[in-house]
Design an enzyme around this catalytic site. Structure first.
Site, PDB file in Angstrom:
ATOM      1  N   ASN A  97       0.809  -1.225   0.000  1.00  0.00           N
ATOM      2  CA  ASN A  97       0.000   0.000   0.000  1.00  0.00           C
ATOM      3  C   ASN A  97       0.844   1.278   0.000  1.00  0.00           C
ATOM      4  OD1 ASN A  97      -2.490   1.719   0.898  1.00  0.00           O
ATOM      5  ND2 ASN A  97      -0.973   2.034   2.523  1.00  0.00           N
ATOM      6  N   SER A 149      -4.098   2.078  -8.767  1.00  0.00           N
ATOM      7  CA  SER A 149      -4.932   3.287  -8.834  1.00  0.00           C
ATOM      8  C   SER A 149      -5.667   3.301 -10.174  1.00  0.00           C
ATOM      9  CB  SER A 149      -4.040   4.526  -8.744  1.00  0.00           C
ATOM     10  OG  SER A 149      -4.772   5.689  -9.101  1.00  0.00           O
ATOM     11  N   TYR A 162       3.700   8.675 -11.564  1.00  0.00           N
ATOM     12  CA  TYR A 162       2.766   7.996 -10.654  1.00  0.00           C
ATOM     13  C   TYR A 162       1.900   6.997 -11.420  1.00  0.00           C
ATOM     14  CZ  TYR A 162      -0.973   7.487  -7.138  1.00  0.00           C
ATOM     15  OH  TYR A 162      -1.894   6.987  -6.241  1.00  0.00           O
ATOM     16  N   ALA A 164       2.496   5.638 -14.288  1.00  0.00           N
ATOM     17  CA  ALA A 164       3.344   4.557 -14.809  1.00  0.00           C
ATOM     18  C   ALA A 164       3.638   3.539 -13.702  1.00  0.00           C
ATOM     19  CB  ALA A 164       4.642   5.127 -15.376  1.00  0.00           C
ATOM     20  N   LYS A 166       1.780   2.875 -11.149  1.00  0.00           N
ATOM     21  CA  LYS A 166       0.549   2.151 -10.802  1.00  0.00           C
ATOM     22  C   LYS A 166       0.167   1.165 -11.919  1.00  0.00           C
ATOM     23  CE  LYS A 166      -0.083   3.923  -6.753  1.00  0.00           C
ATOM     24  NZ  LYS A 166       0.015   3.071  -5.565  1.00  0.00           N
ATOM     25  N   ILE A 195      -9.876   8.931  -3.009  1.00  0.00           N
ATOM     26  CA  ILE A 195     -10.240   8.547  -1.647  1.00  0.00           C
ATOM     27  C   ILE A 195      -9.764   9.669  -0.717  1.00  0.00           C
ATOM     28  CG2 ILE A 195     -10.010   6.730   0.122  1.00  0.00           C
ATOM     29  CD1 ILE A 195     -11.183   5.680  -2.586  1.00  0.00           C
TER      30      ILE A 195
HETATM   31  P1  NDP Z   1      -0.858   8.635   2.315  1.00  0.00           P
HETATM   32  O1  NDP Z   1      -0.020   9.670   1.659  1.00  0.00           O
HETATM   33  O2  NDP Z   1      -1.943   9.082   3.239  1.00  0.00           O
HETATM   34  O3  NDP Z   1       0.088   7.582   3.087  1.00  0.00           O
HETATM   35  C1  NDP Z   1       1.168   6.977   2.431  1.00  0.00           C
HETATM   36  C2  NDP Z   1       1.784   5.933   3.336  1.00  0.00           C
HETATM   37  O4  NDP Z   1       2.897   5.344   2.645  1.00  0.00           O
HETATM   38  C3  NDP Z   1       2.327   6.501   4.632  1.00  0.00           C
HETATM   39  O5  NDP Z   1       2.082   5.593   5.665  1.00  0.00           O
HETATM   40  C4  NDP Z   1       3.819   6.624   4.365  1.00  0.00           C
HETATM   41  O6  NDP Z   1       4.639   6.529   5.526  1.00  0.00           O
HETATM   42  C5  NDP Z   1       4.044   5.389   3.494  1.00  0.00           C
HETATM   43  N1  NDP Z   1       5.282   5.489   2.728  1.00  0.00           N
HETATM   44  C6  NDP Z   1       5.572   6.373   1.740  1.00  0.00           C
HETATM   45  N2  NDP Z   1       6.814   6.173   1.300  1.00  0.00           N
HETATM   46  C7  NDP Z   1       7.330   5.142   2.012  1.00  0.00           C
HETATM   47  C8  NDP Z   1       8.597   4.481   2.026  1.00  0.00           C
HETATM   48  N3  NDP Z   1       9.607   4.833   1.209  1.00  0.00           N
HETATM   49  N4  NDP Z   1       8.778   3.453   2.900  1.00  0.00           N
HETATM   50  C9  NDP Z   1       7.785   3.092   3.727  1.00  0.00           C
HETATM   51  N5  NDP Z   1       6.572   3.679   3.789  1.00  0.00           N
HETATM   52  C10 NDP Z   1       6.354   4.712   2.935  1.00  0.00           C
HETATM   53  O7  NDP Z   1      -1.442   7.751   1.127  1.00  0.00           O
HETATM   54  P2  NDP Z   1      -2.915   7.190   0.850  1.00  0.00           P
HETATM   55  O8  NDP Z   1      -3.443   6.517   2.058  1.00  0.00           O
HETATM   56  O9  NDP Z   1      -3.701   8.246   0.194  1.00  0.00           O
HETATM   57  O10 NDP Z   1      -2.592   6.106  -0.279  1.00  0.00           O
HETATM   58  C11 NDP Z   1      -2.266   4.767   0.028  1.00  0.00           C
HETATM   59  C12 NDP Z   1      -2.051   4.013  -1.278  1.00  0.00           C
HETATM   60  O11 NDP Z   1      -3.238   4.114  -2.058  1.00  0.00           O
HETATM   61  C13 NDP Z   1      -0.921   4.607  -2.126  1.00  0.00           C
HETATM   62  O12 NDP Z   1      -0.242   3.572  -2.782  1.00  0.00           O
HETATM   63  C14 NDP Z   1      -1.669   5.459  -3.146  1.00  0.00           C
HETATM   64  O13 NDP Z   1      -0.936   5.628  -4.325  1.00  0.00           O
HETATM   65  C15 NDP Z   1      -2.920   4.629  -3.347  1.00  0.00           C
HETATM   66  N6  NDP Z   1      -4.047   5.385  -3.846  1.00  0.00           N
HETATM   67  C16 NDP Z   1      -4.568   6.427  -3.134  1.00  0.00           C
HETATM   68  C17 NDP Z   1      -5.636   7.139  -3.628  1.00  0.00           C
HETATM   69  C18 NDP Z   1      -6.250   8.260  -2.880  1.00  0.00           C
HETATM   70  O14 NDP Z   1      -7.185   8.874  -3.423  1.00  0.00           O
HETATM   71  N7  NDP Z   1      -5.856   8.575  -1.668  1.00  0.00           N
HETATM   72  C19 NDP Z   1      -6.222   6.810  -4.953  1.00  0.00           C
HETATM   73  C20 NDP Z   1      -5.594   5.691  -5.607  1.00  0.00           C
HETATM   74  C21 NDP Z   1      -4.552   5.018  -5.066  1.00  0.00           C
HETATM   75  P3  NDP Z   1       5.129   7.831   6.339  1.00  0.00           P
HETATM   76  O15 NDP Z   1       4.027   8.145   7.329  1.00  0.00           O
HETATM   77  O16 NDP Z   1       6.405   7.393   6.957  1.00  0.00           O
HETATM   78  O17 NDP Z   1       5.330   8.939   5.321  1.00  0.00           O
END
Ligand code: NDP
Length: 254
Positions: A97, A149, A162, A164, A166, A195
């Site tokens: 995720n 996504s 992004y 690419a 996904k 979301i």
């Molecule tokens: P957030 O930005 O709210 O959270 C991202 C999470 O990923 C955080 O917990 C962050 O940790 C962690 N993270 C980022 N980089 C790393 C890394 N290098 N190593 C470990 N952990 C990492 O994201 P969302 O909840 O919005 O999204 C979650 C997933 O869903 C993502 O893959 C996103 O692309 C996908 N998605 C989201 C959508 C949306 O509308 N929100 C739509 C479609 C897909 P930390 O707290 O340490 O930064």
């Protein structure tokens, strides 16, 4: 609405990026199902990891374990996961995720942002899944869910790297599903639309209005709605589903 899946009770499930947003909602939802929830956290986030562990246990998790690793640091990730598995036995549910987006029009895109996006969203998920794959062979009912996504399917201006990354996750999902189906290891992808999380809060009002006008259900989705779908894919209720790509997007792709 939440559905209870009895087989998720005590199942060891790793969710990356569970400190916020969709990952956190999913971790809490799986805790309510009684799972052993495993999550990663990055250096400097120890306090947040401790409070997440307490929250998960209070929500009903059989066990909650935070593991220190950055998904882009393969040696650190591999060592931490090997240690967990040798001490606790195989992880049988994985949700890739963790993700980032660094939106920019093509002419202004920076190489380092492209690399970081691909390394986090795509390479990180592949390397993490590879790190656990040997232990999957000795386990039962393994289910891997990749959070892709809708933009990986339909593209989006200013999100070239992004999208690419996904889209790449979808190729990974299908190939992994084909390669490991004979071992009863399943792998599916979920494609959320918009979301409500920190990631979408970062959009300006004009962009939010534009996206909203394209969503037939006329609202952004809720993290819990994504958690419901992922819980289904992790459970045996979806035992004949593999290599599938499921949109959860309020109809934006129609
Ligand atoms: P957030 O930005 O709210 O959270 C991202 C999470 O990923 C955080 O917990 C962050 O940790 C962690 N993270 C980022 N980089 C790393 C890394 N290098 N190593 C470990 N952990 C990492 O994201 P969302 O909840 O919005 O999204 C979650 C997933 O869903 C993502 O893959 C996103 O692309 C996908 N998605 C989201 C959508 C949306 O509308 N929100 C739509 C479609 C897909 P930390 O707290 O340490 O930064």
């Amino acid at each position: 609405m939440k559905v209870k899946y009895d087989d998720l009770n005590a199942k060891k499930i790793l969710i990356t990026g569970a400190t916020r947003g969709i990952g956190k909602a999913l971790a809490l939802s799986l805790a309510e199902q009684g799972a052993h929830v495993i999550f990663n956290y990055r250096e400097g986030k120890e306090d947040a990891a401790n409070s997440l562990r307490d929250e998960l246990k209070a929500a009903g998790a059989t066990e909650a374990t935070g593991i220190l690793f950055d998904i882009t640091n393969t040696p650190q990730m591999k060592e931490a996961l090997d240690k967990f598995v040798s001490e606790n036995g195989p992880i049988t549910g994985v949700v890739n995720n963790a993700g980032i987006s660094k939106d920019q029009i093509v002419l202004r895109m920076k190489e380092e942002d492209v690399s970081q996006t691909i390394d986090t969203n795509l390479k990180g998920a592949i390397m993490l899944t590879q790190s656990l794959s040997r232990s999957f062979l000795k386990a039962e009912d393994v289910s891997v869910v990749n959070i892709s996504s809708v933009v990986g399917l339909m593209g989006n201006p200013s999100q070239i790297a992004y999208s690419a990354s996904k889209a790449g996750l979808i190729g990974f999902t299908k190939s992994y599903a084909k390669e490991l189906a004979s071992r009863n290891i399943r792998c599916n992808a979920v494609c959320p639309g918009f979301i409500q999380t920190d990631m979408t809060d970062a959009l300006n009002d004009k962009a939010k209005e534009l996206y909203m006008s394209q969503i037939p259900l006329n609202r952004f989705g809720d993290c819990q709605e994504v958690a419901n779908l992922v819980s289904f894919l992790l459970s045996k209720a979806s035992s004949y589903i593999t290599g599938e790509v499921i949109k959860i997007d309020g109809g934006i792709y129609i």
